[in-house]
Design a protein around this motif. Sequence first.
Motif, mmCIF file in Angstrom:
data_model
loop_
_atom_site.group_PDB
_atom_site.id
_atom_site.type_symbol
_atom_site.label_atom_id
_atom_site.label_comp_id
_atom_site.label_asym_id
_atom_site.label_seq_id
_atom_site.Cartn_x
_atom_site.Cartn_y
_atom_site.Cartn_z
ATOM 1 N N LEU A 125 0.855 -1.198 0.000
ATOM 2 C CA LEU A 125 0.000 0.000 0.000
ATOM 3 C C LEU A 125 0.889 1.246 0.000
ATOM 4 O O LEU A 125 0.634 2.208 -0.725
ATOM 5 N N TYR A 126 1.936 1.203 0.804
ATOM 6 C CA TYR A 126 2.918 2.302 0.813
ATOM 7 C C TYR A 126 3.519 2.461 -0.597
ATOM 8 O O TYR A 126 3.614 3.571 -1.131
ATOM 9 N N GLY A 127 3.890 1.333 -1.211
ATOM 10 C CA GLY A 127 4.488 1.376 -2.557
ATOM 11 C C GLY A 127 3.525 1.965 -3.584
ATOM 12 O O GLY A 127 3.917 2.743 -4.457
ATOM 13 N N TYR A 128 2.254 1.596 -3.448
ATOM 14 C CA TYR A 128 1.222 2.121 -4.357
ATOM 15 C C TYR A 128 1.154 3.646 -4.245
ATOM 16 O O TYR A 128 1.181 4.375 -5.237
ATOM 17 N N TRP A 129 1.088 4.134 -2.997
ATOM 18 C CA TRP A 129 0.902 5.577 -2.807
ATOM 19 C C TRP A 129 2.151 6.382 -3.152
ATOM 20 O O TRP A 129 2.066 7.470 -3.718
ATOM 21 N N ILE A 130 3.330 5.826 -2.844
ATOM 22 C CA ILE A 130 4.539 6.588 -3.156
ATOM 23 C C ILE A 130 4.686 6.709 -4.682
ATOM 24 O O ILE A 130 5.143 7.716 -5.216
ATOM 25 N N THR A 131 4.208 5.686 -5.388
ATOM 26 C CA THR A 131 4.221 5.739 -6.861
ATOM 27 C C THR A 131 3.312 6.878 -7.341
ATOM 28 O O THR A 131 3.681 7.675 -8.213
ATOM 29 N N ARG A 132 2.124 6.969 -6.758
ATOM 30 C CA ARG A 132 1.201 8.053 -7.153
ATOM 31 C C ARG A 132 1.759 9.421 -6.757
ATOM 32 O O ARG A 132 1.593 10.408 -7.470
ATOM 33 N N ILE A 133 2.418 9.459 -5.593
ATOM 34 C CA ILE A 133 2.970 10.741 -5.118
ATOM 35 C C ILE A 133 4.093 11.227 -6.047
ATOM 36 O O ILE A 133 4.150 12.407 -6.401
ATOM 37 N N TYR A 134 4.939 10.318 -6.504
ATOM 38 C CA TYR A 134 6.009 10.722 -7.431
ATOM 39 C C TYR A 134 5.425 11.068 -8.799
ATOM 40 O O TYR A 134 5.978 11.894 -9.532
ATOM 41 N N ARG A 135 4.309 10.451 -9.148
ATOM 42 C CA ARG A 135 3.638 10.800 -10.413
ATOM 43 C C ARG A 135 3.052 12.202 -10.309
ATOM 44 O O ARG A 135 3.289 13.054 -11.159
ATOM 45 N N GLU A 136 2.290 12.438 -9.243
ATOM 46 C CA GLU A 136 1.588 13.716 -9.137
ATOM 47 C C GLU A 136 2.519 14.840 -8.667
ATOM 48 O O GLU A 136 2.388 15.983 -9.099
ATOM 49 N N GLY A 137 3.466 14.493 -7.801
ATOM 50 C CA GLY A 137 4.352 15.520 -7.244
ATOM 51 C C GLY A 137 5.496 15.900 -8.163
ATOM 52 O O GLY A 137 5.866 17.071 -8.251
ATOM 53 N N TYR A 138 6.065 14.942 -8.864
ATOM 54 C CA TYR A 138 7.273 15.218 -9.668
ATOM 55 C C TYR A 138 7.049 14.999 -11.167
ATOM 56 O O TYR A 138 7.984 15.112 -11.955
ATOM 57 N N GLY A 139 5.823 14.629 -11.550
ATOM 58 C CA GLY A 139 5.523 14.451 -12.980
ATOM 59 C C GLY A 139 6.177 13.230 -13.598
ATOM 60 O O GLY A 139 6.330 13.147 -14.819
#
Length: 349
Positions: free
Chosen positions: A155-169
């Motif tokens: 779950l952590y891996g899922y969200w960090i993936t989304r965070i790097y997508r949305e936060g860093y493009g």
Amino acid sequence: MKKALITGITGQDGAYLAKFLLEKGYKIYGIYRRLSTPNFWRLQYLDIFEKINLIPADLIDSASLIEAIKISEPEEVYHLAAQSFVGASFEQAIGTGEITGLGVTRVLEAIRQINPKIRFYQASTSELYGNGKTQGSFNEKDLFQPASPYAAAKLYGYWITRIYREGYGIFACNGILFNHESPLRGLEFVTRKISNSVAKISLGIEKELRLGNLEAKRDWGYAPEYVESMWLMLQQKEPDDYVIATNETHNVKEFCEKAFNIVGLDYKKYIKIDKRFLRPFDVNYLKGDYSNAEEKLGWEPKTKFNRLVEVMVKEDLNRWKRWQNGERFPWDAPNYPGESKILTRALRV
Ligand code: NAP
Ligand code: G4F
């Protein structure tokens, strides 16, 4: 020539994905970790060991991951490495968090620092849903309720993936893959444990099969087909998250019944329930709705339950017959064979 870096290349999915991408014309790099006994049997089994480039690295060692990305200069990173066994995550909850959870950030951070244009695939999982339903199918919008240290780390891996997508493009996708199996599946996972045991029992090498929860239902697909979806996700215009499944569910008992039927035996005579294989907390029901992937990626499963069981049992039977005839498998005689390209530091400087 496009270049891809695969973490977890020595695992089931890594080996099939490497083969798939080689056939697409990619140059393949994979990371592997030093073990006391080499573990390249899947790559040898698929006859691709000589065609890939291997870089020593470990998910707990950021510097080695940074180095792997610098050396391979990939356009795409497929992050498949993990402590992937749910049962073991109850025994090693902290280690699983470190590898399966934080490991994702270590890879993403290396990408962000070296080349944020690299496209990233994260091996997310149906385990994220936990015991959220007892009927119907899970899709991308359903709530995650992890039921194991493994699922919490994912779950952590899922969200960090989304965070790097949305936060860093970063072009980062989660493939929410339901269980997928094959003759290259690790022996501790229930499907391969069954197919391997059925083969041995039918040839008189073993007498019984000890299992845990027979009622658990899973949506089991065929791994070689699932790796194509990983590639498809990274070829889209925009990054997104996708459920990959068969939209069928069967319990462990049905898997046993079907597998023993193939060799003309009655499963009830051979199965013993063994408490060691019961988990403190289990996921009872999983079934995935892949309609979004079908619509956006043009992906659909071809191999369904009956055929999957047949493929696995027949391959294990074939292996054990050959073994009885004196042949040895690659994993019985592990080595670092011939012309492979292992890129150690000494070769790189
Ligand atoms: P697998 O066969 O267990 O392979 C796991 C891979 O991770 C192996 O190559 C392993 O290397 C590597 N690894 C483990 N710890 C590592 C570390 N500390 N550093 C570097 N590499 C490490 O798993 P799989 O079935 O192919 O699954 C691939 C991925 O998809 C995993 O992330 C899994 O959690 C996820 N997933 C799998 C399924 C499924 O049904 N198969 C479904 C959903 C998601 P060694 O060979 O050295 O052990
Ligand atoms: O084959 P399993 O160990 O797979 P599980 O727990 O579903 O996890 C696999 O699929 C996930 C996707 O949903 C991946 F994320 C994960 O990495 C892994 O690939 O167990 C399946 C079911 C469980 O309910 C388990 O309790 O089978 C039950 N089971 C019953 N007896 C057993 C056994 N599982 C194992 N491994 N061994 C047994 O003896």
